[in-house]
Design a protein around this motif. Sequence first.
Motif, PDB file in Angstrom:
ATOM      1  N   GLN A 151      52.877  41.055  25.665  1.00 59.19           N
ATOM      2  CA  GLN A 151      53.131  42.391  25.121  1.00 59.19           C
ATOM      3  C   GLN A 151      54.600  42.795  25.226  1.00 59.19           C
ATOM      4  O   GLN A 151      54.969  43.895  24.833  1.00 59.19           O
ATOM      5  N   GLN A 152      55.417  41.903  25.797  1.00 58.06           N
ATOM      6  CA  GLN A 152      56.849  42.143  25.989  1.00 58.06           C
ATOM      7  C   GLN A 152      57.097  43.405  26.824  1.00 58.06           C
ATOM      8  O   GLN A 152      57.991  44.200  26.540  1.00 58.06           O
ATOM      9  N   ILE A 153      56.287  43.561  27.861  1.00 60.25           N
ATOM     10  CA  ILE A 153      56.447  44.671  28.804  1.00 60.25           C
ATOM     11  C   ILE A 153      57.156  44.130  30.047  1.00 60.25           C
ATOM     12  O   ILE A 153      56.654  43.210  30.699  1.00 60.25           O
ATOM     13  N   PRO A 154      58.312  44.655  30.397  1.00 64.25           N
ATOM     14  CA  PRO A 154      59.044  44.153  31.566  1.00 64.25           C
ATOM     15  C   PRO A 154      58.359  44.544  32.868  1.00 64.25           C
ATOM     16  O   PRO A 154      57.699  45.579  32.950  1.00 64.25           O
ATOM     17  N   TYR A 155      58.515  43.703  33.880  1.00 64.73           N
ATOM     18  CA  TYR A 155      57.903  43.985  35.179  1.00 64.73           C
ATOM     19  C   TYR A 155      58.806  43.484  36.304  1.00 64.73           C
ATOM     20  O   TYR A 155      59.635  42.586  36.115  1.00 64.73           O
ATOM     21  N   VAL A 156      58.627  44.112  37.457  1.00 60.33           N
ATOM     22  CA  VAL A 156      59.430  43.809  38.646  1.00 60.33           C
ATOM     23  C   VAL A 156      58.482  43.530  39.801  1.00 60.33           C
ATOM     24  O   VAL A 156      57.463  44.204  39.969  1.00 60.33           O
ATOM     25  N   PHE A 157      58.809  42.538  40.618  1.00 65.41           N
ATOM     26  CA  PHE A 157      58.035  42.229  41.819  1.00 65.41           C
ATOM     27  C   PHE A 157      58.722  42.844  43.038  1.00 65.41           C
ATOM     28  O   PHE A 157      59.955  42.834  43.144  1.00 65.41           O
ATOM     29  N   VAL A 158      57.920  43.357  43.966  1.00 60.23           N
ATOM     30  CA  VAL A 158      58.421  43.750  45.281  1.00 60.23           C
ATOM     31  C   VAL A 158      57.569  43.071  46.341  1.00 60.23           C
ATOM     32  O   VAL A 158      56.447  42.659  46.077  1.00 60.23           O
ATOM     33  N   THR A 303      56.346  43.949  75.100  1.00 59.59           N
ATOM     34  CA  THR A 303      55.249  43.027  74.797  1.00 59.59           C
ATOM     35  C   THR A 303      55.574  42.176  73.586  1.00 59.59           C
ATOM     36  O   THR A 303      55.236  40.992  73.530  1.00 59.59           O
ATOM     37  N   VAL A 304      56.218  42.758  72.588  1.00 66.77           N
ATOM     38  CA  VAL A 304      56.705  42.021  71.431  1.00 66.77           C
ATOM     39  C   VAL A 304      58.139  41.594  71.706  1.00 66.77           C
ATOM     40  O   VAL A 304      58.967  42.406  72.144  1.00 66.77           O
ATOM     41  N   THR A 305      58.439  40.327  71.460  1.00 62.52           N
ATOM     42  CA  THR A 305      59.779  39.791  71.720  1.00 62.52           C
ATOM     43  C   THR A 305      60.766  40.196  70.640  1.00 62.52           C
ATOM     44  O   THR A 305      61.900  40.589  70.921  1.00 62.52           O
ATOM     45  N   ALA A 306      60.334  40.094  69.375  1.00 66.06           N
ATOM     46  CA  ALA A 306      61.221  40.429  68.256  1.00 66.06           C
ATOM     47  C   ALA A 306      60.389  40.783  67.037  1.00 66.06           C
ATOM     48  O   ALA A 306      59.270  40.289  66.860  1.00 66.06           O
ATOM     49  N   LEU A 307      60.945  41.644  66.201  1.00 63.85           N
ATOM     50  CA  LEU A 307      60.340  41.988  64.921  1.00 63.85           C
ATOM     51  C   LEU A 307      61.324  41.655  63.804  1.00 63.85           C
ATOM     52  O   LEU A 307      62.537  41.844  63.962  1.00 63.85           O
ATOM     53  N   ILE A 308      60.793  41.194  62.690  1.00 65.84           N
ATOM     54  CA  ILE A 308      61.607  40.871  61.530  1.00 65.84           C
ATOM     55  C   ILE A 308      61.333  41.921  60.455  1.00 65.84           C
ATOM     56  O   ILE A 308      60.173  42.161  60.103  1.00 65.84           O
ATOM     57  N   ALA A 309      62.370  42.555  59.969  1.00 64.40           N
ATOM     58  CA  ALA A 309      62.207  43.653  59.012  1.00 64.40           C
ATOM     59  C   ALA A 309      62.850  43.297  57.682  1.00 64.40           C
ATOM     60  O   ALA A 309      63.702  42.410  57.603  1.00 64.40           O
ATOM     61  N   GLN A 310      62.461  44.034  56.618  1.00 65.10           N
ATOM     62  CA  GLN A 310      62.859  43.641  55.276  1.00 65.10           C
ATOM     63  C   GLN A 310      63.203  44.817  54.363  1.00 65.10           C
ATOM     64  O   GLN A 310      63.075  44.734  53.147  1.00 65.10           O
ATOM     65  N   ARG A 311      63.606  45.944  54.928  1.00 68.69           N
ATOM     66  CA  ARG A 311      64.057  47.106  54.155  1.00 68.69           C
ATOM     67  C   ARG A 311      63.030  47.547  53.103  1.00 68.69           C
ATOM     68  O   ARG A 311      63.321  47.552  51.898  1.00 68.69           O
ATOM     69  N   PRO A 312      61.830  47.914  53.500  1.00 68.40           N
ATOM     70  CA  PRO A 312      60.792  48.257  52.522  1.00 68.40           C
ATOM     71  C   PRO A 312      61.138  49.440  51.627  1.00 68.40           C
ATOM     72  O   PRO A 312      60.798  49.442  50.439  1.00 68.40           O
ATOM     73  N   GLU A 313      61.800  50.458  52.183  1.00 67.14           N
ATOM     74  CA  GLU A 313      62.141  51.612  51.357  1.00 67.14           C
ATOM     75  C   GLU A 313      63.107  51.221  50.246  1.00 67.14           C
ATOM     76  O   GLU A 313      62.974  51.668  49.102  1.00 67.14           O
ATOM     77  N   ALA A 314      64.061  50.352  50.572  1.00 70.95           N
ATOM     78  CA  ALA A 314      65.010  49.883  49.563  1.00 70.95           C
ATOM     79  C   ALA A 314      64.299  49.064  48.492  1.00 70.95           C
ATOM     80  O   ALA A 314      64.647  49.137  47.305  1.00 70.95           O
ATOM     81  N   GLN A 315      63.301  48.281  48.874  1.00 73.64           N
ATOM     82  CA  GLN A 315      62.538  47.499  47.894  1.00 73.64           C
ATOM     83  C   GLN A 315      61.886  48.420  46.858  1.00 73.64           C
ATOM     84  O   GLN A 315      61.975  48.183  45.650  1.00 73.64           O
ATOM     85  N   GLY A 316      61.187  49.451  47.355  1.00 70.51           N
ATOM     86  CA  GLY A 316      60.515  50.368  46.452  1.00 70.51           C
ATOM     87  C   GLY A 316      61.487  51.092  45.541  1.00 70.51           C
ATOM     88  O   GLY A 316      61.253  51.229  44.330  1.00 70.51           O
ATOM     89  N   TYR A 317      62.591  51.549  46.107  1.00 68.97           N
ATOM     90  CA  TYR A 317      63.596  52.287  45.331  1.00 68.97           C
ATOM     91  C   TYR A 317      64.197  51.408  44.238  1.00 68.97           C
ATOM     92  O   TYR A 317      64.213  51.773  43.055  1.00 68.97           O
ATOM     93  N   HIS A 318      64.695  50.250  44.612  1.00 68.81           N
ATOM     94  CA  HIS A 318      65.390  49.400  43.647  1.00 68.81           C
ATOM     95  C   HIS A 318      64.428  48.822  42.606  1.00 68.81           C
ATOM     96  O   HIS A 318      64.824  48.592  41.457  1.00 68.81           O
ATOM     97  N   GLY A 319      63.175  48.571  43.004  1.00 70.36           N
ATOM     98  CA  GLY A 319      62.209  48.064  42.044  1.00 70.36           C
ATOM     99  C   GLY A 319      62.002  49.013  40.892  1.00 70.36           C
ATOM    100  O   GLY A 319      62.014  48.619  39.715  1.00 70.36           O
ATOM    101  N   VAL A 320      61.832  50.300  41.200  1.00 76.06           N
ATOM    102  CA  VAL A 320      61.653  51.305  40.152  1.00 76.06           C
ATOM    103  C   VAL A 320      62.936  51.506  39.351  1.00 76.06           C
ATOM    104  O   VAL A 320      62.922  51.559  38.112  1.00 76.06           O
ATOM    105  N   MET A 321      64.068  51.618  40.039  1.00 76.70           N
ATOM    106  CA  MET A 321      65.323  51.910  39.345  1.00 76.70           C
ATOM    107  C   MET A 321      65.771  50.763  38.445  1.00 76.70           C
ATOM    108  O   MET A 321      66.398  50.985  37.412  1.00 76.70           O
ATOM    109  N   ALA A 322      65.443  49.521  38.807  1.00 74.15           N
ATOM    110  CA  ALA A 322      65.809  48.391  37.952  1.00 74.15           C
ATOM    111  C   ALA A 322      65.103  48.501  36.607  1.00 74.15           C
ATOM    112  O   ALA A 322      65.714  48.279  35.539  1.00 74.15           O
ATOM    113  N   LEU A 323      63.826  48.858  36.618  1.00 76.11           N
ATOM    114  CA  LEU A 323      63.090  49.047  35.365  1.00 76.11           C
ATOM    115  C   LEU A 323      63.610  50.252  34.594  1.00 76.11           C
ATOM    116  O   LEU A 323      63.762  50.208  33.373  1.00 76.11           O
TER     117      LEU A 323
END
Length: 357
Positions: A151-158, A303-323
Motif C-alpha cells: 500500500q506504500q504506507i511508510p512505517y517505523v520500528f521501535v 541485589t542487581v549488579t547492573a542494568l542496561i538501558a536504551q533511552r525508551p522515551e527517545a525511541q518513542g519520540y523519534h519514531g513518531v517524528m521521523a514519520l
Amino acid sequence: MTDKSEEHIRIVDVARMAGVSVATVDRVIHNRGKVSERNLRRIREVLDRVDYHPNLVARSLASAREQTLAVIIPAFREGEYWADVDRGIERAAAEAGRFNVRVRKFSFDQYDRTSFERTLTRVRDEHFDGVVIATLFAEMVVEFTRELDEQQIPYVFVDSDIFGSKRLAYFGTSSFDAGVVAARLLTEGMDRQADLVVASIIHRGTGGSNQCRNREEGFSDYLRRVGFRGTVHRASLRLDDDLYNNRVLDALFDANPRIAGAVTFNSTCYILAGYLQRSGREGVKLVGYDIIGRNRDMLLAGTVTALIAQRPEAQGYHGVMALCEHLVGGRRVPRVNNMPIDILLKENIRYYNNNII
C-alpha cells in the motif's frame, strides 16, 4: 523586498537547508524548548538568507491536509518500560499536531500473540498514512509490513529491528550488542566454569519477543568467544506469582550450587532479584535491562549488579517524528538509528536521564 520564490519557503525547507529536523526549526521559530548552539546558528543563518517569516509557516500548515499515524505498542502500567516509550510518543504527538499530523495509539498484551493479532486487525480496518510498530512478535510484524509495503504506507520500528524489511527507520539499541554487553558485565572476573541462569517469563502463545531472542544471541556469542565453559541453566518464571517462582528457583539453585550469575533479557529483572533477596542467596551477580522503578530499587539495594538501558522515551519520540517529517516534508532519516547502550550501576543510577532527546 522578499523575492517571490522566498514566499514559498516552508519550515521543512528551512530544516533541509540547515540539515536539522523540522521539530528543531519549529522550536527555534517559536522559541520553545532547547536547541544546541550549533543547530541554532545553522538555522538562524538559513532564516536570514531566505528572509523567512513565521507567518509563512501558518499559511503552509493551514493548507495541508490532516494525516494520521497509527502507533502500535504494548499496554502498560505506570512505572513499566512501555510507559517511558509512551511519554516520548505523547511529546512527539504534541509537536506533530502543529503540522496537521494526528497520532492514534493501539495497544496489545505483550505476552499474548492473540492480543497482538486482534490489534493488527483493528489497524487494518482503518486507513493510516504511517505506522510506528513495536516489533515484539517479529513473524506477525513481517507479514503486516508486507501489506504496508504493497500500500506504500511508510512505517517505523521501535524497540527492536527486523533486518531485511523496508522500514523507513528503526529507533532502538542493537539488541545483539546489548546481549554482548550483558554477558561481559555478568562474567567479568568470574570463574569460566561457573554456572549461569537465564530467566524468562512464561509467555502465552508465543516463543518470546524478537528483542529478547536477539539479546540472547549476542549473550551466547560472547560466551562462546571467551571460552566460557560453565552450564547455562534456564528458568521459566511467571509474572506476579512469587510462590511458583520460589519453587522453580529453589529447585534450580539447590541442585546447582555452582550458579554464580543470572540474567534476564527483558525488563522483569526485579522478579529474579526479589527471589535472591528473599532467599538470602548472596554472591550471585545479576544483570538485567531497563530502568523501571522496581529494577532501580533492586539496583540501589545491591541485589542487581547492573542494568542496561536504551533511552525508551527517545525511541518513542523519534519514531513518531521521523514519520511526521517524512510525510510533511519528504525528509528521510537514516534507516538505522541506534540508541546508546547505557550501563547503570548503583553508583551512577541517580544521574541517569532516560529521556535524552
